[in-house]
Design a protein around this motif. Structure first.
Motif, mmCIF file in Angstrom:
data_model
loop_
_atom_site.group_PDB
_atom_site.id
_atom_site.type_symbol
_atom_site.label_atom_id
_atom_site.label_comp_id
_atom_site.label_asym_id
_atom_site.label_seq_id
_atom_site.Cartn_x
_atom_site.Cartn_y
_atom_site.Cartn_z
ATOM 1 N N VAL A 1 0.931 -1.053 -0.044
ATOM 2 C CA VAL A 1 -0.057 -0.113 0.079
ATOM 3 C C VAL A 1 0.893 1.136 0.055
ATOM 4 C CG1 VAL A 1 -1.774 1.339 1.184
ATOM 5 C CG2 VAL A 1 -1.927 -1.124 1.248
ATOM 6 N N LYS B 1 1.050 3.912 -2.985
ATOM 7 C CA LYS B 1 0.553 5.511 -2.814
ATOM 8 C C LYS B 1 1.835 6.292 -3.472
ATOM 9 C CE LYS B 1 -2.359 5.223 1.081
ATOM 10 N NZ LYS B 1 -2.340 5.608 2.608
ATOM 11 N N ARG B 2 3.317 5.594 -2.953
ATOM 12 C CA ARG B 2 4.234 6.714 -3.251
ATOM 13 C C ARG B 2 4.545 6.749 -4.953
ATOM 14 N NH1 ARG B 2 9.193 5.211 -4.864
ATOM 15 N NH2 ARG B 2 8.571 2.993 -4.422
ATOM 16 N N TYR C 1 -6.579 5.369 -11.514
ATOM 17 C CA TYR C 1 -7.500 5.404 -10.290
ATOM 18 C C TYR C 1 -8.205 4.054 -10.052
ATOM 19 C CZ TYR C 1 -7.202 10.488 -10.442
ATOM 20 O OH TYR C 1 -6.902 11.736 -10.136
ATOM 21 N N PHE D 1 2.142 6.469 -7.094
ATOM 22 C CA PHE D 1 0.815 7.254 -7.578
ATOM 23 C C PHE D 1 1.303 8.852 -7.405
ATOM 24 C CE2 PHE D 1 -3.154 9.433 -7.542
ATOM 25 C CZ PHE D 1 -3.907 8.934 -8.536
ATOM 26 N N LYS D 2 2.060 9.071 -6.491
ATOM 27 C CA LYS D 2 2.419 10.547 -6.309
ATOM 28 C C LYS D 2 3.409 11.035 -7.294
ATOM 29 C CE LYS D 2 0.856 11.289 -1.479
ATOM 30 N NZ LYS D 2 1.384 11.254 -0.009
ATOM 31 N N MET E 1 -11.110 8.361 -2.503
ATOM 32 C CA MET E 1 -10.246 8.621 -3.496
ATOM 33 C C MET E 1 -11.404 8.604 -4.777
ATOM 34 S SD MET E 1 -7.193 6.763 -5.423
ATOM 35 C CE MET E 1 -5.890 8.106 -4.824
ATOM 36 N N LEU F 1 -6.066 -0.132 -2.458
ATOM 37 C CA LEU F 1 -6.805 0.375 -1.097
ATOM 38 C C LEU F 1 -7.809 -0.559 -0.726
ATOM 39 C CD1 LEU F 1 -6.902 4.271 -1.691
ATOM 40 C CD2 LEU F 1 -5.138 3.015 -0.273
ATOM 41 N N GLU G 1 -10.757 5.089 2.599
ATOM 42 C CA GLU G 1 -9.894 5.811 1.984
ATOM 43 C C GLU G 1 -10.060 5.761 0.518
ATOM 44 O OE1 GLU G 1 -4.873 6.318 1.830
ATOM 45 O OE2 GLU G 1 -5.900 5.156 3.424
ATOM 46 N N MET H 1 -5.664 2.169 -8.032
ATOM 47 C CA MET H 1 -5.699 2.806 -6.503
ATOM 48 C C MET H 1 -6.514 2.084 -5.597
ATOM 49 S SD MET H 1 -2.585 4.008 -6.191
ATOM 50 C CE MET H 1 -3.170 4.781 -4.386
#
Length: 215
Positions: A50, A54-55, A73, A57-58, A92, A80, A88, A76
């Motif tokens: 997870v 997230k890292r 999306y 995606f950023k 999103m 999640l 969460e 993600m």
């Protein structure tokens, strides 16, 4: 080629290897594209990475300037949702700058069934059935979600709606090859030429399980 390798690793559950390959790719100065990140996010999702997902995606947005597409999306929400972070995942979806599609809502619904959250699942199911009311899979998934929570009246309601819309569930089918011959089994079917022998064997297996105190 890098992307194909990463997708292969992710598909077979080697998320860490996919991330190492991505680090090598960056070190060689090869810029990833949007498909690379779909493969990476899928790899993270399949093995529950997870924080790494997230890292990634950023990094896609802020370091490479790529605009997330609906597929990103969807990955993600799946990541999640599988991890049990249902609220969460829902946040999103609500924050998405584009309209969520059936893939996105379907990922949330599947996660709600996995983690037994019928209330959020019902919301996802409502969205899905508004988009594609005649899709059998979404109706069955919704019905199973209610059944897992013992909401039998709601199960009956889904089945009734399917009947009203003329939506039919195809019977389950399995295939097995034995000594070069292909055998097909359909749920509830008794047409197999060796059905007598099959039932005898099942009965024998059942008795042996009982003798071994297997419940």
């Amino acid at each position: 080629m890098w992307t194909a390798l990463m997708k292969g690793y992710g598909m077979h559950g080697f998320g860490d290897e996919a991330l190492k390959l991505f680090a090598d790719m960056e070190r060689f100065g090869i810029n990833p594209n949007d498909i690379t990140f779909i493969g990476l996010l899928n790899a993270c999702s399949h093995v529950g990475l997870v924080a790494e997902g997230k890292r990634i995606f950023k990094e896609m947005v802020h370091e490479y300037g790529l605009v997330p597409k609906i597929e990103h999306y969807g990955c993600m929400v799946d990541l999640l949702g599988r991890a049990g972070l249902l609220h969460e995942a829902h946040e999103m979806i609500k924050a998405m700058p584009i309209r969520p599609n059936t893939i996105v809502w379907g990922a949330l619904l599947a996660a709600c069934k996995l983690h037994k959250n019928p209330y959020m699942g019902e919301m996802a199911a409502t969205e899905l059935l508004e988009m594609e009311p005649r899709t059998c899979g979404y109706n069955i998934l919704t019905s199973n979600l209610y059944a897992a929570s013992n909401r039998w009246n709601d199960v009956a309601g889904v089945r009734r709606d399917m009947q009203d819309l003329g939506v039919r569930k195809e019977p389950g089918c399995s295939l097995i090859e034995v000594n070069g011959s292909l055998h097909q089994f359909i749920m509830g079917d008794r047409a197999h030429p060796q059905i007598g022998n099959i039932k005898d064997m099942l009965s024998e297996m059942s008795n042996k399980l009982k003798e071994a105190d297997y419940t």
